[in-house]
Design a protein around this motif. Structure first.
Motif, PDB file in Angstrom:
ATOM      1  N   PRO A 233     -19.696  -3.944   8.702  1.00  0.00           N
ATOM      2  CA  PRO A 233     -18.667  -3.533   7.741  1.00  0.00           C
ATOM      3  C   PRO A 233     -17.695  -2.534   8.330  1.00  0.00           C
ATOM      4  CG  PRO A 233     -20.788  -2.528   7.200  1.00  0.00           C
ATOM      5  CD  PRO A 233     -21.058  -3.525   8.296  1.00  0.00           C
ATOM      6  N   THR A 234     -16.464  -2.639   7.883  1.00  0.00           N
ATOM      7  CA  THR A 234     -15.432  -1.719   8.355  1.00  0.00           C
ATOM      8  C   THR A 234     -15.660  -0.314   7.811  1.00  0.00           C
ATOM      9  OG1 THR A 234     -13.872  -3.558   8.413  1.00  0.00           O
ATOM     10  CG2 THR A 234     -12.930  -1.332   8.423  1.00  0.00           C
ATOM     11  N   PHE A 235     -16.158  -0.231   6.588  1.00  0.00           N
ATOM     12  CA  PHE A 235     -16.323   1.052   5.919  1.00  0.00           C
ATOM     13  C   PHE A 235     -17.790   1.285   5.597  1.00  0.00           C
ATOM     14  CE2 PHE A 235     -12.102  -0.584   4.823  1.00  0.00           C
ATOM     15  CZ  PHE A 235     -11.311   0.415   5.380  1.00  0.00           C
ATOM     16  N   SER A 236     -18.166   2.554   5.617  1.00  0.00           N
ATOM     17  CA  SER A 236     -19.575   2.918   5.407  1.00  0.00           C
ATOM     18  C   SER A 236     -19.955   3.018   3.939  1.00  0.00           C
ATOM     19  CB  SER A 236     -19.856   4.264   6.084  1.00  0.00           C
ATOM     20  OG  SER A 236     -19.056   5.301   5.503  1.00  0.00           O
TER      21      SER A 236
ATOM     22  N   ALA B 108     -19.874  -1.421  -5.879  1.00  0.00           N
ATOM     23  CA  ALA B 108     -18.765  -1.581  -4.941  1.00  0.00           C
ATOM     24  C   ALA B 108     -18.980  -2.761  -4.005  1.00  0.00           C
ATOM     25  CB  ALA B 108     -18.569  -0.307  -4.130  1.00  0.00           C
ATOM     26  N   ALA B 109     -20.247  -3.111  -3.776  1.00  0.00           N
ATOM     27  CA  ALA B 109     -20.548  -4.182  -2.815  1.00  0.00           C
ATOM     28  C   ALA B 109     -19.870  -5.496  -3.202  1.00  0.00           C
ATOM     29  CB  ALA B 109     -22.058  -4.373  -2.716  1.00  0.00           C
ATOM     30  N   TRP B 110     -19.715  -5.726  -4.475  1.00  0.00           N
ATOM     31  CA  TRP B 110     -19.095  -6.965  -4.954  1.00  0.00           C
ATOM     32  C   TRP B 110     -17.669  -7.131  -4.422  1.00  0.00           C
ATOM     33  CZ3 TRP B 110     -14.513  -6.930  -7.607  1.00  0.00           C
ATOM     34  CH2 TRP B 110     -14.108  -5.700  -8.148  1.00  0.00           C
ATOM     35  N   ALA B 111     -16.998  -6.005  -4.124  1.00  0.00           N
ATOM     36  CA  ALA B 111     -15.577  -6.034  -3.744  1.00  0.00           C
ATOM     37  C   ALA B 111     -15.355  -6.037  -2.237  1.00  0.00           C
ATOM     38  CB  ALA B 111     -14.859  -4.836  -4.372  1.00  0.00           C
ATOM     39  N   GLU B 112     -16.436  -6.084  -1.441  1.00  0.00           N
ATOM     40  CA  GLU B 112     -16.277  -5.944   0.010  1.00  0.00           C
ATOM     41  C   GLU B 112     -15.326  -6.978   0.594  1.00  0.00           C
ATOM     42  OE1 GLU B 112     -18.913  -5.605   4.132  1.00  0.00           O
ATOM     43  OE2 GLU B 112     -19.838  -6.384   2.292  1.00  0.00           O
TER      44      GLU B 112
ATOM     45  N   GLU C   6     -11.952  -6.079   2.620  1.00  0.00           N
ATOM     46  CA  GLU C   6     -11.778  -6.467   4.026  1.00  0.00           C
ATOM     47  C   GLU C   6     -10.524  -7.328   4.202  1.00  0.00           C
ATOM     48  OE1 GLU C   6     -13.288  -5.361   6.521  1.00  0.00           O
ATOM     49  OE2 GLU C   6     -15.260  -4.651   5.897  1.00  0.00           O
ATOM     50  N   SER C   7     -10.253  -8.224   3.218  1.00  0.00           N
ATOM     51  CA  SER C   7      -9.071  -9.079   3.303  1.00  0.00           C
ATOM     52  C   SER C   7      -7.802  -8.250   3.246  1.00  0.00           C
ATOM     53  CB  SER C   7      -9.089 -10.117   2.185  1.00  0.00           C
ATOM     54  OG  SER C   7      -7.916 -10.904   2.217  1.00  0.00           O
ATOM     55  N   CYS C   8      -7.730  -7.309   2.322  1.00  0.00           N
ATOM     56  CA  CYS C   8      -6.529  -6.477   2.177  1.00  0.00           C
ATOM     57  C   CYS C   8      -6.327  -5.587   3.408  1.00  0.00           C
ATOM     58  CB  CYS C   8      -6.637  -5.619   0.916  1.00  0.00           C
ATOM     59  SG  CYS C   8      -6.416  -6.570  -0.603  1.00  0.00           S
TER      60      CYS C   8
ATOM     61  N   SER D  14      -7.287  -6.300   6.472  1.00  0.00           N
ATOM     62  CA  SER D  14      -6.854  -7.138   7.605  1.00  0.00           C
ATOM     63  C   SER D  14      -5.383  -7.506   7.499  1.00  0.00           C
ATOM     64  CB  SER D  14      -7.705  -8.407   7.678  1.00  0.00           C
ATOM     65  OG  SER D  14      -7.449  -9.246   6.568  1.00  0.00           O
ATOM     66  N   GLN D  15      -4.813  -7.527   6.283  1.00  0.00           N
ATOM     67  CA  GLN D  15      -3.409  -7.867   6.092  1.00  0.00           C
ATOM     68  C   GLN D  15      -2.515  -6.633   6.103  1.00  0.00           C
ATOM     69  OE1 GLN D  15      -2.718 -11.080   2.988  1.00  0.00           O
ATOM     70  NE2 GLN D  15      -4.878 -10.635   2.567  1.00  0.00           N
ATOM     71  N   GLY D  16      -3.132  -5.458   6.291  1.00  0.00           N
ATOM     72  CA  GLY D  16      -2.354  -4.232   6.327  1.00  0.00           C
ATOM     73  C   GLY D  16      -1.915  -3.753   4.961  1.00  0.00           C
ATOM     74  N   ILE D  17      -2.489  -4.304   3.933  1.00  0.00           N
ATOM     75  CA  ILE D  17      -2.087  -3.937   2.560  1.00  0.00           C
ATOM     76  C   ILE D  17      -2.679  -2.601   2.170  1.00  0.00           C
ATOM     77  CG2 ILE D  17      -2.300  -4.609   0.124  1.00  0.00           C
ATOM     78  CD1 ILE D  17      -2.340  -7.540   1.113  1.00  0.00           C
ATOM     79  N   VAL D  18      -3.884  -2.316   2.663  1.00  0.00           N
ATOM     80  CA  VAL D  18      -4.574  -1.104   2.285  1.00  0.00           C
ATOM     81  C   VAL D  18      -5.330  -0.592   3.493  1.00  0.00           C
ATOM     82  CG1 VAL D  18      -6.713  -2.225   1.541  1.00  0.00           C
ATOM     83  CG2 VAL D  18      -6.017  -0.081   0.466  1.00  0.00           C
ATOM     84  N   SER D  19      -5.624   0.691   3.506  1.00  0.00           N
ATOM     85  CA  SER D  19      -6.402   1.283   4.591  1.00  0.00           C
ATOM     86  C   SER D  19      -7.418   2.230   3.991  1.00  0.00           C
ATOM     87  CB  SER D  19      -5.489   2.021   5.569  1.00  0.00           C
ATOM     88  OG  SER D  19      -4.750   3.018   4.881  1.00  0.00           O
ATOM     89  N   GLY D  20      -8.292   2.784   4.849  1.00  0.00           N
ATOM     90  CA  GLY D  20      -9.321   3.690   4.364  1.00  0.00           C
ATOM     91  C   GLY D  20      -8.771   5.070   4.073  1.00  0.00           C
TER      92      GLY D  20
END
Length: 972
Positions: free
Chosen positions: A75-78, A86-90, A94-96, A98-104
């Motif tokens: 996983p990208t995030f811990s 939250a696991a349901w939204a992983e 990850e998709s957002c 990878s598209q640069g839409i969101v970051s940590g």
């Protein structure tokens, strides 16, 4: 997680009234971007989470469909994969990413359950539109400033003026921003060489072949928004989808296969989202941004504004209207006149119609109104194939309708009060039926000639002629909003109508001068008091009446005009009638029962006659009498206050009344009138005794004489099918004894009539020879002879009563058993039975000990029969006369004395019994003994017998059966 689960297109939410950005929420819901919670709510005021917005974006970018996404092995995030909720939204996160839409948020964390600010969501949506975060400066210290400038340019904050972009977003606001982004044009980058290593990068709109901007909505959904016109009608098709008609001036467009019922938008200007320009592929329909519902209410609160034809008032608030603003009935394309005309003139059921005032062009003025007609009706029949409605107001008739033509609530039943919408006014083309509200309470105030009543702090206005309120009544009111369609007394003992009966009148002089009356009240009490007003006119008893007065005199007729000077009433036209009343100090004000004073009941009428629980009224209609009705009854013998049950027990004979003095107030149900209170004055004769059905009982105590109001009664304690009853018979003679089985007329339930015992009651002793439950039963008579005729069946409504005859008492339950047998193999009687007209068992008293104490078993019966036959033979051989064979009154026999030591005294057949005799008294006959042998009773002596008389006690015995007969024998 469930807060963003995809729902059906155009889903409506239970908290729709809390949603401010209705168009946005409706549109995003139609596009399957947002959904609601399991309880049906949207929770617009709740904050949107970072995980939720990622899913919304992924679904939107995939044209409303659930995307197929994966997750990396590491996983990208811990704080996502192993974080609850939250696991349901992983995969979406990850998709957002990878598209640069969101970051940590730093430190290898994403904060999936963290809130989203306006600036953060704007950045995500700008990237979705094609903007590059690095090129546009959406990273670094000034990222939010750069984002907000561009977001404003692209209209992402449209409709959200004053938004604090640094605060957490609500779900309501997030939907508006997403909807704005969907309508915004996508961008691409153009690169221009400007010399050397320098290149100019410019974001430009994407255009289609016609040079129109390509919106995110067009790109991802291939959807267009049609600013079409007014939604004028909607109809459900056979497949459960809808045909929606939108009218734009003189053109109409019909959209088919629409998944949702959009009738809430009736009369509003709408935007229609269609796919591929196909009118059968509708994503959703929602109110245009210029269309607003200005106000809602009921037509009864609609009024014109004096002197201003471009304003109306609804519930006292003024609104501007466009010139010529029209009114439309729900689902109708033709107008029903102008709004200003409706404001000036409306009445009846129309006042209760809901009305929606709409501004469709955004100028702040009402240009259209939609009203919803209906009728209020009582359900008079509900069957498997049809149901019947009796309308009290609204469209003229409803009548009987096939169930396939009615859309009704679950559990609809006869006597329900309902709101009915005609088939021509409904979406599904059926008569739509909703249950009406019935308000129950005491009327604490009235106004406007009793057409308005105050109940529990709310004023209700009657819209039906004759349905009025009376202070103090406890009523059931059928209501739609604050309008009443039926007002019925719900508690006759608590009603205000305050009904009394005037039994006698006299004009008094002196200290208590005035019109003195003997008054009877519904609680059974009576008193003498003065009457001060009749129908609102002051009573005078001397001189002549002034205006507003009434002179009461002993004249034979009324004269003058009510309310005018000279008005008079004869006492005969006042007495022996029922009235409503109020009390002023110790004086009574009475009011005549009439169509305008029905004391809150459905109707009133005078009565001609009674027969078999039914009254025939003056108009030849009939009325039943409620068992709990209060009836004032006057006959030649008395005046009484009795219950309806007592009147119903008068029997089937016809009784005539003096109609002018016999007035009843009634309710209605299922087409029948039910008298609740009234007076009945017999044309002649005394008040009848109650008469009713025949019932059966077992006397469990010794009857005894009682006296009540000077009348003698015999009181019985009975055990019946309904348990123990203490009843009385109007007589001084005991007609049944303890241990008897009887029939009786139930009378009024307390005073019974026609007590009959045993055979006279058609009750016979018998023995059950076979019974296994159900209807089949075999029995014989007590002597074991056949019962004839007998159907060997229990009647469908057979009454079975269990008793213990050994202890002379009733028993709460038991079992029908086969009879026992005696030593001679004969059945012992265990029941008392009565057969009906079909020779089936109608009544069965069952002894729980399996032996009727009062009925001999067959062996004892045979023994007794033999003794009785022998006694009969003895009586035939002697002289009986007026004697009865007792020691006090012995039979007599004269025998010729032969002067010997042996003499035959009486010759008779002993019928197999044993006969013995003893000398009770001897007057010198010298007889020393008497014996029976060879059919003769022979006397012997030790010396010659002499003339005289001897009293003999002759005992005849057969097992346990014995009888002793006394005979005086004279020798001469």
């Amino acid at each position: 997680m469930l807060s963003v689960m995809v729902m059906g297109a155009g889903a409506a939410f239970s908290d729709q009234d809390k949603i401010e950005n209705t168009e946005a929420v409706d549109a995003c819901s139609a596009l399957n971007i947002i959904g609601g919670y399991p309880d049906g709510s949207y929770k617009p005021e709740g904050n949107i989470k970072r995980s939720e917005i990622c899913k919304m974006i992924c679904v939107a970018l995939n044209g409303g469909e659930e995307p197929t996404l994966g997750t990396p092995a590491t996983p990208t995030f811990s704080d996502v994969r192993n974080t609850p909720n939250a696991a349901w939204a992983e995969k979406y996160i990850e998709s957002c990413v990878s598209q640069g839409i969101v970051s940590g948020v730093g430190g290898g964390r994403f904060s999936p359950n963290g809130n989203v600010t306006g600036s953060q969501l704007a950045k995500m949506l700008l990237v979705c539109l094609g903007f590059d975060s690095d090129i546009e400066g959406y990273t670094g210290n000034a990222w939010d400033m750069n984002v907000n400038v561009r977001a404003t340019q692209k209209g992402l904050y449209k409709g959200l003026e004053g938004l604090d972009v640094s605060a957490a977003l609500t779900r309501d606001t997030a939907a508006q921003m997403v909807w704005n982004a969907l309508q915004a044009g996508e961008v691409k980058y153009e690169y221009t060489w400007v010399g050397g290593d320098a290149t100019k990068v410019t974001a430009v709109d994407k255009l289609d072949n016609a040079n129109n901007p390509i919106t995110l909505l067009k790109d991802k959904y291939n959807a267009t928004i049609v600013d079409d016109g007014i939604l004028t009608s909607i109809n459900k098709d056979s497949k459960g989808t809808y045909n929606v008609v939108v009218t734009n001036k003189d053109t109409t467009t019909t959209y088919t296969k629409v998944e949702k019922d959009y009738s809430d938008l009736m009369g509003q200007k709408v935007d229609v989202m269609v796919k591929d320009g196909d009118q059968s592929k509708v994503y959703g329909i929602y109110a245009n941004e210029d269309s607003k519902v200005i106000a809602t209410g009921v037509v009864g609160d609609l009024d014109p504004v004096t002197g201003d034809s471009e304003k109306i008032k609804l519930d006292s608030t003024e609104y501007k209207i466009d010139t010529g603003a029209k009114v439309y009935h729900f689902n109708k394309t033709a107008d029903a006149g102008t709004l200003i005309s409706l404001a000036k003139t409306h009445s009846g059921v129309q006042d209760a119609y809901s009305i929606k005032l709409i501004d469709n062009d955004g100028n702040g003025k009402i240009d259209r109104a939609v009203v919803t007609p209906f009728a209020v009706a009582e359900v008079t029949y509900v069957g498997t194939s049809s149901m019947t409605f009796q309308a009290v107001n609204g469209f003229a008739t409803i009548g009987n309708k096939d169930v396939d033509d009615v859309t009704a609530y679950d559990g609809i039943a006869e006597d329900d009060w309902v709101i009915v919408y005609a088939d021509s006014d409904t979406v599904d083309g059926n008569y739509n039926v909703e249950k009406a509200t019935v308000v129950t309470g005491e009327v604490t105030g009235t106004r406007n000639n009793n057409t308005e009543g105050l109940i529990d702090g709310t004023w209700y206005t009657s819209l039906v002629s004759g349905e009025t309120f009376n202070v103090g009544d406890t009523v059931d009111v059928v209501t739609v909003g604050r309008y009443a369609f039926d007002v019925e007394i719900s508690d006759t003992t608590a009603t205000s109508a305050d009904v009394l009966y005037v039994d006698g009148l006299e004009i008094k002089t002196g200290l208590n001068a005035g019109l003195n009356a003997k008054l009877y009240f519904t609680d059974g009490t009576s008193k003498e008091a003065l009457i001060s007003k009749i129908d609102g006119y002051k009573v005078v008893t001397t001189g002549s009446a002034k205006a507003g007065e009434v002179l009461v005199s002993g004249s034979s007729s009324d004269t003058g005009t009510a309310g005018s000077a000279g008005y008079s009433k004869a006492m005969t036209s006042i007495v022996d009638r029922v009235y409503t009343f109020s009390v002023d100090g110790d004086k009574y004000e009475i009011k005549t029962i009439s169509d305008s004073n029905k004391a809150g009941f459905k109707g009133q009428n005078t009565v001609n006659s009674y027969a078999d629980k039914t009254l025939t009224l003056k108009d030849n209609s009939t009325a039943k009498i409620a068992d709990d009705a209060v009836i004032f009854v006057e006959g030649a013998d008395d005046t009484k206050v009795v219950s309806g049950a007592t009147v119903n027990a008068w029997g089937k004979d016809s009784i005539s009344f003096t109609a002018a003095n016999s007035i009843v107030l009634y309710s209605e149900s299922n087409g029948f009138k039910y008298v609740q209170v009234g007076s009945l004055k017999l044309a002649s004769g005394n008040i009848p005794d109650a008469s009713g059905d025949t019932a059966y009982g077992y006397v469990t105590a010794d009857p005894y004489l009682i006296k009540e109001d000077g009348t003698n009664y015999i009181q019985y304690t009975l055990w019946t099918a309904d348990g123990e009853k203490v009843v009385r018979e109007k007589t001084s003679d005991v007609h049944a004894n303890k241990g008897d089985f009887i029939s009786y007329n139930v009378g009024d339930g307390t005073t019974i009539k026609t007590v009959e015992v045993g055979d006279d009651a058609n009750l016979f002793a018998g023995a059950v020879t076979a019974y296994a439950g159900g209807e089949d039963i075999n029995m014989v008579q007590a002597d074991n002879s056949a019962i004839s005729p007998f159907a060997n069946k229990m009647a469908d409504d057979a009454t079975v009563v269990y008793v213990n005859t050994a202890d002379t008492k009733g028993v709460d339950g038991g079992k029908i058993r086969t009879a026992s047998k005696d030593s001679n193999d004969k059945y012992i009687a265990n029941v008392m039975y009565k057969l009906d007209s079909e020779n089936k068992v109608e009544v069965l008293f069952v002894d729980v000990n399996n032996d009727l104490e009062a009925v001999d078993n067959p062996v004892v019966a045979d023994d007794k029969k033999a003794v009785e036959d022998a006694v009969s033979a003895l009586k035939s051989a002697v002289t009986t006369g007026s004697a009865n064979g007792t020691a006090e009154k012995p039979y007599t026999k004269t025998v010729t004395n032969t002067d010997g030591k042996s003499l035959d005294l009486i010759t008779f057949s002993a019928n197999g019994t044993t006969v013995s005799a003893s000398i009770v008294e001897d007057t010198a006959t010298k007889i020393t003994s008497v014996k029976y042998a060879d059919g003769k009773l022979t006397a012997t002596s030790t010396e010659n017998m002499v003339d005289g008389s001897v009293k003999l006690a002759i005992t005849i015995a057969n097992n346990n059966a014995t009888a002793t007969v006394y005979v005086n024998v004279t020798l001469n």
